[in-house]
Design a protein around this motif. Structure first.
Motif, mmCIF file in Angstrom:
data_model
loop_
_atom_site.group_PDB
_atom_site.id
_atom_site.type_symbol
_atom_site.label_atom_id
_atom_site.label_comp_id
_atom_site.label_asym_id
_atom_site.label_seq_id
_atom_site.Cartn_x
_atom_site.Cartn_y
_atom_site.Cartn_z
ATOM 1 N N PHE A 55 -3.689 52.746 -104.861
ATOM 2 C CA PHE A 55 -3.874 51.290 -104.782
ATOM 3 C C PHE A 55 -4.949 50.839 -105.768
ATOM 4 N N ARG A 56 -6.057 51.554 -105.793
ATOM 5 C CA ARG A 56 -7.147 51.206 -106.719
ATOM 6 C C ARG A 56 -6.651 51.239 -108.161
ATOM 7 N N GLU A 57 -5.902 52.267 -108.492
ATOM 8 C CA GLU A 57 -5.422 52.400 -109.868
ATOM 9 C C GLU A 57 -4.428 51.284 -110.201
ATOM 10 N N SER A 58 -3.619 50.876 -109.217
ATOM 11 C CA SER A 58 -2.654 49.793 -109.454
ATOM 12 C C SER A 58 -3.371 48.485 -109.768
ATOM 13 N N ILE A 59 -4.451 48.191 -109.031
ATOM 14 C CA ILE A 59 -5.230 46.971 -109.309
ATOM 15 C C ILE A 59 -5.953 47.106 -110.652
ATOM 16 N N PHE A 60 -6.490 48.278 -110.922
ATOM 17 C CA PHE A 60 -7.192 48.524 -112.179
ATOM 18 C C PHE A 60 -6.246 48.318 -113.368
ATOM 19 N N GLN A 61 -5.006 48.744 -113.197
ATOM 20 C CA GLN A 61 -4.037 48.624 -114.283
ATOM 21 C C GLN A 61 -3.717 47.169 -114.625
ATOM 22 N N GLN A 62 -4.009 46.247 -113.736
ATOM 23 C CA GLN A 62 -3.735 44.829 -113.994
ATOM 24 C C GLN A 62 -4.877 44.146 -114.754
ATOM 25 N N ALA A 63 -5.943 44.879 -115.081
ATOM 26 C CA ALA A 63 -7.080 44.295 -115.806
ATOM 27 C C ALA A 63 -6.634 43.796 -117.181
ATOM 28 N N PRO A 64 -7.244 42.712 -117.673
ATOM 29 C CA PRO A 64 -6.872 42.194 -118.999
ATOM 30 C C PRO A 64 -7.214 43.202 -120.091
ATOM 31 N N GLY A 114 -20.597 61.037 -110.076
ATOM 32 C CA GLY A 114 -21.326 61.761 -111.108
ATOM 33 C C GLY A 114 -20.558 61.820 -112.413
ATOM 34 N N GLU A 115 -19.295 61.328 -112.402
ATOM 35 C CA GLU A 115 -18.510 61.310 -113.617
ATOM 36 C C GLU A 115 -18.732 59.992 -114.347
ATOM 37 N N LEU A 116 -18.444 59.980 -115.653
ATOM 38 C CA LEU A 116 -18.563 58.753 -116.432
ATOM 39 C C LEU A 116 -17.576 57.721 -115.915
ATOM 40 N N GLU A 117 -18.033 56.505 -115.737
ATOM 41 C CA GLU A 117 -17.166 55.456 -115.217
ATOM 42 C C GLU A 117 -16.184 55.013 -116.288
ATOM 43 N N ARG A 118 -14.923 54.913 -115.873
ATOM 44 C CA ARG A 118 -13.918 54.416 -116.804
ATOM 45 C C ARG A 118 -14.006 52.895 -116.880
ATOM 46 N N LEU A 119 -14.151 52.380 -118.102
ATOM 47 C CA LEU A 119 -14.190 50.925 -118.290
ATOM 48 C C LEU A 119 -12.802 50.359 -118.520
ATOM 49 N N GLU A 120 -11.833 51.213 -118.810
ATOM 50 C CA GLU A 120 -10.463 50.773 -118.989
ATOM 51 C C GLU A 120 -9.542 51.740 -118.247
ATOM 52 N N PRO A 121 -8.408 51.252 -117.754
ATOM 53 C CA PRO A 121 -7.451 52.138 -117.085
ATOM 54 C C PRO A 121 -6.925 53.188 -118.043
ATOM 55 N N SER A 122 -6.524 54.317 -117.470
ATOM 56 C CA SER A 122 -5.957 55.382 -118.287
ATOM 57 C C SER A 122 -4.442 55.242 -118.348
ATOM 58 N N GLY A 123 -3.843 55.922 -119.307
ATOM 59 C CA GLY A 123 -2.400 55.904 -119.422
ATOM 60 C C GLY A 123 -1.888 54.684 -120.154
ATOM 61 N N THR A 124 -0.581 54.537 -120.162
ATOM 62 C CA THR A 124 0.065 53.422 -120.849
ATOM 63 C C THR A 124 -0.135 52.134 -120.072
ATOM 64 N N ARG A 125 -0.619 51.109 -120.770
ATOM 65 C CA ARG A 125 -0.894 49.828 -120.125
ATOM 66 C C ARG A 125 0.349 48.952 -120.086
ATOM 67 N N ASN A 126 0.368 48.076 -119.117
ATOM 68 C CA ASN A 126 1.439 47.072 -119.032
ATOM 69 C C ASN A 126 1.265 46.072 -120.181
ATOM 70 N N PRO A 127 2.294 45.862 -121.008
ATOM 71 C CA PRO A 127 2.156 44.926 -122.143
ATOM 72 C C PRO A 127 1.729 43.517 -121.726
ATOM 73 N N LYS A 128 2.019 43.142 -120.481
ATOM 74 C CA LYS A 128 1.683 41.788 -120.041
ATOM 75 C C LYS A 128 0.178 41.593 -119.855
ATOM 76 N N THR A 129 -0.590 42.678 -119.901
ATOM 77 C CA THR A 129 -2.049 42.536 -119.792
ATOM 78 C C THR A 129 -2.706 42.389 -121.163
ATOM 79 N N LEU A 130 -1.927 42.457 -122.223
ATOM 80 C CA LEU A 130 -2.456 42.450 -123.592
ATOM 81 C C LEU A 130 -2.733 41.019 -124.067
ATOM 82 N N ILE A 131 -3.998 40.721 -124.497
ATOM 83 C CA ILE A 131 -4.399 39.392 -124.984
ATOM 84 C C ILE A 131 -5.199 39.584 -126.276
#
Length: 773
Positions: A412-421, A460-477
């Motif tokens: 669920f967290r990753e699904s919301i993260f993937q919607q980030a601009p 203790g791991e580096l925080e990801r500032l962007e989702p990993s993997g292939t992004r949804n094109p609709k989030t691209l601006i």
């Protein structure tokens, strides 16, 4: 044949003559053991040693049984025996008596069929009525006995239920055997063709057991090749180790045909381990004349002593002629078989007991005690399991509810993260600008795996500032799209100032689909929880389906789950509405920290993608570092008053990038999304955990208490009704319990043969021989 005499009459020639010998006592004990096991109904569950008498129809089998047992069997045209008739003969120091029992296979029990018989003349009628009882299982056996049962045609042509005839007296031999229906090859008018197979199957089911001795009765009156019982015996005992063949009606052998029969008797043809025997029974005229058992035996001895070729045989073969010789051989062979089988029987019985114990352990224990107390005890046990389910059980592993919830929260967290601009601080590629609006062409995608190198997450791991993997094109601006949005939104703002609404628009745009993964998460956890609750209801209450206890609890549980679900959904909708209302956070330091990080990222990305002209581009890319030209330029600028310049300070003298304002918008929107989505996934997870799972458990008691109306006057009666178990469970438990009692009784019998030791090596030793062992 008339057997109206008493046990005091002389002339009985049995297999044993001295009941005081150790051999006699030992035989009596081991035969009694097998008889006891059969009385327990274990012949259907164990391979018990025994003798089965088989023969084709009308070979004189009934006459042979009468000669051995000293009683008269029912006689009729066609097939006389229509069920197994067990004969248990016991020599005891008292007057002759007979008892008849029915061994009902479907009930694994024996039913006493009438009082003790003191007159042999009454045995034939008792056996006839007993056979009628097993052929008509719907009738009350005792009413069949006294003649009050309404009888028509038999319900069955043949039956596997056993008529057990138990004869005892001073002149009775120690032997047990079972007489089986004769093998038939055709049926008379009014009978069923299926009778042929039914009889064959009945006989096969008995004699196929490895510990069954087959007393094969063959008539000398007809061709041996045409006697079906012989073919069946050879099929099931091809080596002949278990078969004892006996020839009957030797007086019917045609003149000149003796040789082939004598070859059999001498074991030259169709050799068998135990050899052949021959007996001579009374003929039909003698039977109709009422010949006594004693006269029949005298006639038999006279026939073999005086009639050629029998009288001319050598003594070894003559020892196999006559009923007494056969009876003695049967007794000795059966004794040897039982002795060899006893150790294995004991092991089998103990193995069966262990298996039954395991099967009983799988079943719920029988409910006893006060019904109200028992009901609440089961409810408390159910609630305890529900609590363990809600708190989480380590032993459940990855399939556990809470373990599933944990993994689902990550998805669920990753699904919301993937919607980030997915902001790009450079212009849209040529050919796409103006055609996308905020819906990017599906052919465009961006793959990033960026982390914040300046800080660490909670793990203790580096925080990801962007989702990993292939992004949804609709989030691209792209930055030019942000610029157009800002310019078009301007109203009364001063130059170079842009409306706050631009930021709120982008925030709202990228949060609008948060409900989709939220609903997916909720539905999955609710379904899993519902399934687990149903499983627990089944575990604790399914055996009380007959009293509707399981359905009552299931209805309460599902009703309470629905109430908790309604409340949880309301809280989730409110949470989503709050997030979509307007951007808000009091954690401004987090927001500012993220904004700084994204600003640096976007500017760095812009420098990488945007090309400046000439020397400026060379300076920005580091191509002129440490060159004479750069040092001269910095020197001359110093003479003009720009002291302490280096390359970095030199670049600051350049005019600002016109895109800086757009980068500020992009960075703030992206920073807010990072703060908001973390808050949101935490809140949704906590709402589901609390409102759906924890509140359900905490309110379960009051729900059950209220719905069951435990304070009502009829509650005790309802509890009594609830505790009606599923009949299949009751029947299985009762059956296993009865089996356990039978096998336990069998074990005690096998372990406590007076004067006998059962050894695992397969030896059986009499008490007199124990010292020498």
């Amino acid at each position: 044949m008339s057997f109206s005499g008493t046990d005091d009459e002389p002339g009985f020639a049995g297999g044993l003559s001295n009941p005081e010998t150790t051999q006699y006592k030992l035989r009596r004990q081991v035969i009694d053991i097998v008889n006891h096991l059969m009385s327990y109904g274990l012949q259907h569950k164990l391979d018990l040693p025994g003798i089965a008498v088989i023969g084709s129809q009308s070979v004189g089998k009934s006459s042979l049984i009468e000669s051995i047992s000293g009683i008269t069997l029912p006689r009729a045209t066609g097939t006389c025996t229509r069920c197994p008739i067990e004969c248990r003969l016991s020599r005891v120091d008292r007057e002759w008596s007979c008892e008849v029992y029915l061994l009902i296979a479907r009930e694994l029990r024996e039913v006493k069929f009438g009082d003790v018989i003191k007159d042999k003349r009454d045995v034939e009628d008792r056996i006839r009525r007993a056979q009628l009882a097993v052929l008509n299982p719907s009738k009350d056996p005792l009413k069949v006995l006294d003649g009050t049962a309404a009888m028509g045609s038999n319900e069955l042509s043949f039956s596997t239920d056993v008529v057990s005839v138990r004869i005892s007296g001073r002149n009775v031999d120690d032997l047990s055997f079972v007489d089986l229906p004769g093998i038939i090859v055709s049926v008379r008018d009014g009978n069923k063709d299926s009778d042929i197979d039914d009889v064959r199957n009945l006989v096969t089911g008995v004699i196929k057991k490895p510990s069954c001795l087959i007393l094969l009765v063959i008539s000398c009156e007809s061709d041996i090749e045409n006697q079906g019982a012989r073919r069946l015996a050879k099929q099931l005992d091809p080596t002949g180790d278990r078969t004892i063949p006996v020839l009957t009606k030797p007086d019917r052998i045609a003149a000149g045909s003796y040789r082939s029969w004598l070859d059999l008797l001498e074991n030259k043809e169709e050799r068998f381990k135990h050899g052949w025997y021959c007996v001579k029974q009374a003929d039909q005229e003698q039977l109709e004349g009422g010949i006594t058992w004693e006269d029949a035996r005298k006639n038999e001895r006279s026939f073999f002593d005086k009639k050629a070729p029998w009288s001319q045989l050598d003594e070894r073969i003559r020892s196999r002629l006559g009923t007494p010789a056969l009876t003695n051989a049967l007794g000795n062979t059966l004794f040897d078989l039982i002795v060899a089988r006893l150790p294995g029987l004991l092991r089998e019985v103990e193995a069966r007991l262990e298996t039954i114990q395991k099967e009983l352990a799988k079943l719920p224990s029988k409910v006893e005690g006060d019904p109200v107390t028992e009901v609440w005890k089961m409810i408390e046990e159910f609630k305890s399991d529900v609590q363990a389910l809600v708190l989480g059980r380590a032993q459940d592993g990855e399939k556990g509810l809470i373990q599933n919830f944990r993994a689902s929260r990550e998805e669920f967290r990753e699904s919301i993260f993937q919607q980030a601009p997915d902001f790009k601080p450079y212009d849209c590629p040529a050919g796409l600008y103006g055609s996308r609006s905020l819906d990017v062409d599906q052919s465009i995608s961006s793959t990033t795996d960026d982390t914040d190198s300046s800080g660490e997450g909670a793990t203790g791991e580096l925080e990801r500032l962007e989702p990993s993997g292939t992004r949804n094109p609709k989030t691209l601006i792209y930055i030019d799209e942000v610029m157009d949005m800002a310019r078009n939104a301007a109203t009364r703002e001063l130059p170079e100032n842009y409306p706050y609404a631009v930021k709120t628009y982008f925030v709202g745009h990228f949060m609008k689909n948060w409900h989709i993964p939220t609903e997916k998460l909720y539905q999955k956890i609710e379904r899993l929880f519902s399934d687990e609750l149903t499983r627990l209801v089944t575990k604790h209450f399914s055996r009380f389906a007959a009293g509707a206890f399981d359905s009552e609890i299931q209805n309460i549980v599902m009703s309470q789950l629905e109430a908790c679900s309604t409340r949880a959904k309301e809280r989730i909708r409110a949470c989503i509405a709050l997030e979509q209302e307007e951007p808000f956070t009091i954690n401004e330091h987090y927001l500012q920290d993220y904004k700084t990080k994204y600003t640096h990222r976007y500017k760095a990305a812009r420098r990488h993608h945007v090309t400046r002209e000439g020397v400026l581009q060379q300076i920005m890319s580091g191509q002129v570092d440490n060159t004479e030209s750069l040092r001269n330029a910095l020197f001359h600028l110093g003479e003009l008053g720009f002291d302490g310049l280096d390359v970095e300070k030199l670049l600051r003298l350049l005019p600002p990038d016109p895109a800086d304002a757009m980068i500020e918008i992009m960075a703030e929107v992206r920073a807010y999304y990072q703060v908001a989505f973390k808050r949101f996934v935490d809140n949704i997870s906590m709402i589901i955990d609390y409102e759906l799972l924890k509140v359900f458990y905490r309110t379960l008691s009051i729900a059950i208490l209220t719905k069951l109306s435990s304070n009502g006057a009829d509650f005790r009666d309802r509890c009594n009704s609830f505790l009606n178990e599923d009949p299949s469970i009751v029947n299985l438990r009762d059956s296993l319990t009865q089996d356990y009692k039978r096998f336990e009784s069998a074990r005690l019998k096998l372990q406590n043969i007076p004067g006998v030791s059962v050894l695992s090596a397969g030896r059986l030793i009499a008490g007199d021989d124990m010292d020498s062992f």
